[in-house]
Design an enzyme around this catalytic site. Sequence first.
Site, PDB file in Angstrom:
ATOM      1  N   PHE A  83      -7.178   7.042   2.625  1.00 50.58           N
ATOM      2  CA  PHE A  83      -7.424   5.769   2.982  1.00 50.58           C
ATOM      3  C   PHE A  83      -8.754   5.404   2.993  1.00 50.58           C
ATOM      4  O   PHE A  83      -9.077   4.089   2.634  1.00 50.58           O
ATOM      5  CB  PHE A  83      -6.953   5.495   4.514  1.00 50.58           C
ATOM      6  CG  PHE A  83      -5.445   5.689   4.767  1.00 50.58           C
ATOM      7  CD1 PHE A  83      -4.484   4.686   4.177  1.00 50.58           C
ATOM      8  CD2 PHE A  83      -5.307   6.847   5.447  1.00 50.58           C
ATOM      9  CE1 PHE A  83      -3.217   5.148   4.559  1.00 50.58           C
ATOM     10  CE2 PHE A  83      -3.813   7.028   5.626  1.00 50.58           C
ATOM     11  CZ  PHE A  83      -2.949   6.291   5.304  1.00 50.58           C
ATOM     12  N   SER A 127      -2.813  -0.408  -3.922  1.00 50.73           N
ATOM     13  CA  SER A 127      -2.603  -1.874  -3.625  1.00 50.73           C
ATOM     14  C   SER A 127      -1.593  -2.755  -4.781  1.00 50.73           C
ATOM     15  O   SER A 127      -1.981  -2.526  -5.877  1.00 50.73           O
ATOM     16  CB  SER A 127      -3.622  -2.886  -3.488  1.00 50.73           C
ATOM     17  OG  SER A 127      -3.574  -3.995  -3.131  1.00 50.73           O
ATOM     18  N   TYR A 152     -13.011  -5.125  -5.700  1.00 47.88           N
ATOM     19  CA  TYR A 152     -12.259  -4.320  -4.923  1.00 47.88           C
ATOM     20  C   TYR A 152     -11.297  -3.869  -5.800  1.00 47.88           C
ATOM     21  O   TYR A 152     -10.617  -2.638  -5.421  1.00 47.88           O
ATOM     22  CB  TYR A 152     -12.005  -5.175  -3.615  1.00 47.88           C
ATOM     23  CG  TYR A 152     -10.517  -4.665  -2.935  1.00 47.88           C
ATOM     24  CD1 TYR A 152     -10.507  -3.657  -1.897  1.00 47.88           C
ATOM     25  CD2 TYR A 152      -9.391  -5.421  -3.287  1.00 47.88           C
ATOM     26  CE1 TYR A 152      -9.374  -3.164  -1.662  1.00 47.88           C
ATOM     27  CE2 TYR A 152      -8.269  -5.019  -2.687  1.00 47.88           C
ATOM     28  CZ  TYR A 152      -8.085  -3.908  -2.012  1.00 47.88           C
ATOM     29  OH  TYR A 152      -7.004  -3.457  -1.177  1.00 47.88           O
ATOM     30  N   LYS A 156      -9.560  -0.037  -6.991  1.00 51.61           N
ATOM     31  CA  LYS A 156      -8.100   0.489  -6.875  1.00 51.61           C
ATOM     32  C   LYS A 156      -7.420   0.857  -8.109  1.00 51.61           C
ATOM     33  O   LYS A 156      -6.821   2.110  -8.574  1.00 51.61           O
ATOM     34  CB  LYS A 156      -7.242  -0.565  -6.204  1.00 51.61           C
ATOM     35  CG  LYS A 156      -7.374  -0.857  -4.841  1.00 51.61           C
ATOM     36  CD  LYS A 156      -7.192   0.318  -3.777  1.00 51.61           C
ATOM     37  CE  LYS A 156      -7.612   0.165  -2.429  1.00 51.61           C
ATOM     38  NZ  LYS A 156      -7.914   1.387  -1.833  1.00 51.61           N
ATOM     39  N   ASN A 182       1.682  -6.631   1.447  1.00 49.51           N
ATOM     40  CA  ASN A 182       0.930  -7.110   2.473  1.00 49.51           C
ATOM     41  C   ASN A 182       1.117  -6.533   3.927  1.00 49.51           C
ATOM     42  O   ASN A 182       2.214  -7.015   4.476  1.00 49.51           O
ATOM     43  CB  ASN A 182       1.174  -8.547   2.658  1.00 49.51           C
ATOM     44  CG  ASN A 182       0.668  -9.416   1.364  1.00 49.51           C
ATOM     45  OD1 ASN A 182       1.058  -9.171   0.320  1.00 49.51           O
ATOM     46  ND2 ASN A 182      -0.409 -10.143   1.600  1.00 49.51           N
TER      47      ASN A 182
END
Length: 341
Positions: A83, A127, A152, A156, A182
């Site tokens: 994570f 994501s 960002y 990913k 979300n």
Amino acid sequence: MNNRRVLVTGGAGYIGSHTVVELIGAGYEVVIVDNFSNSDASSLEGIAKITGVTPTFIEADCCDKAALREVFERYDFSSVIHFAAYKAVGESVAMPTKYYHNNLLSFINVVELMKEYHRPNIVFSSSATVYGDAEELPVTERTPRKPATSPYGNTKQMAEDMLRDIVTVDDELYGIALRYFNPIGAHPSALIGELPRGIPNNLVPYITQTAAGVRECLSIFGDDYPTPDGSCLRDYIDIVDLARAHVVAIERMVAGKCEEHYEIFNIGTGSPVSVFELVKGFEAANNLTLNYKVAARRPGDVTAVWADTTRANEVLGWRAERKLDDTLRAAWAWECHVRNR
Ligand code: UFG
């Protein structure tokens, strides 16, 4: 090799802490590595209160390979859930180097050590941002990714690609990328939850802080989108459901059930919810009135994105179970807990 122990990087954070609770509940031993860059020790206390177990914790930065190596030397585990990463879209635009350095170097360190120490399984935190302004709705795992609109988002995509390239040529390594929609809410005990630093970027923490009087008024970013009520549509996934998806992914890996070395799953509810619906749902679930106004669109927001969860349901054997009003009650209970402590 110990199949019942999992290394969780970023395990003190929002998604990490909830996942640790579910792992412990499923009988796993957990080793957490976290540098508290976006979390604090209160989440570890919350985990201990909920589970009755104090997980092993090492305060370290995953960019520090020597420190991470010590963890691999000392603990036997077959699986890693990674994570640890920065996640603020706006900050990543302002400070791209910070994001590329942290998110990619920590990932590479983890994967290199896994290879060196023969630890085969990794679940990577990806994501729905990789789909961007999606070509089809709902999005399946085969829906083409769009060029990232922030550093960002790019980290990913790049980490997904690195993971795919690394595990597909390695007989030993297996990778599962979970593409979160979300994540919202908090543990029903209200002992762990999201702890945004400063002004929240995300909708639900902004709502709960407005309800608590910390923020004056929620701005709804746009009511003129081509959607039924004019506000954006998202797929809000309860944090405990999301945490459970990680446990199921780990079970799949340790049971040797992966069909490919690299697998991707969308983790969402499959149902779109508008910003207005979420706000009204929060008011109804918690029997309160929220101060909000309609404001201009937020640059970079996509109109709508929600998941096709067929693959997660059928192949992973996971589905979202929590009801939205329960999730919104848990979000508010957590905010009240934070304000009262
Ligand atoms: N919104 C508001 N007011 C707010 C905050 C958000 O109206 O104060 C709206 C947004 O415009 C959007 C929806 O609420 O329509 C959800 O916004 P969030 O910021 O909570 O979530 P996003 O869908 O923008 O963010 C998600 C992930 C990020 C990811 C991003 C990429 O949470 O990690 O998608 O676009 F980077």
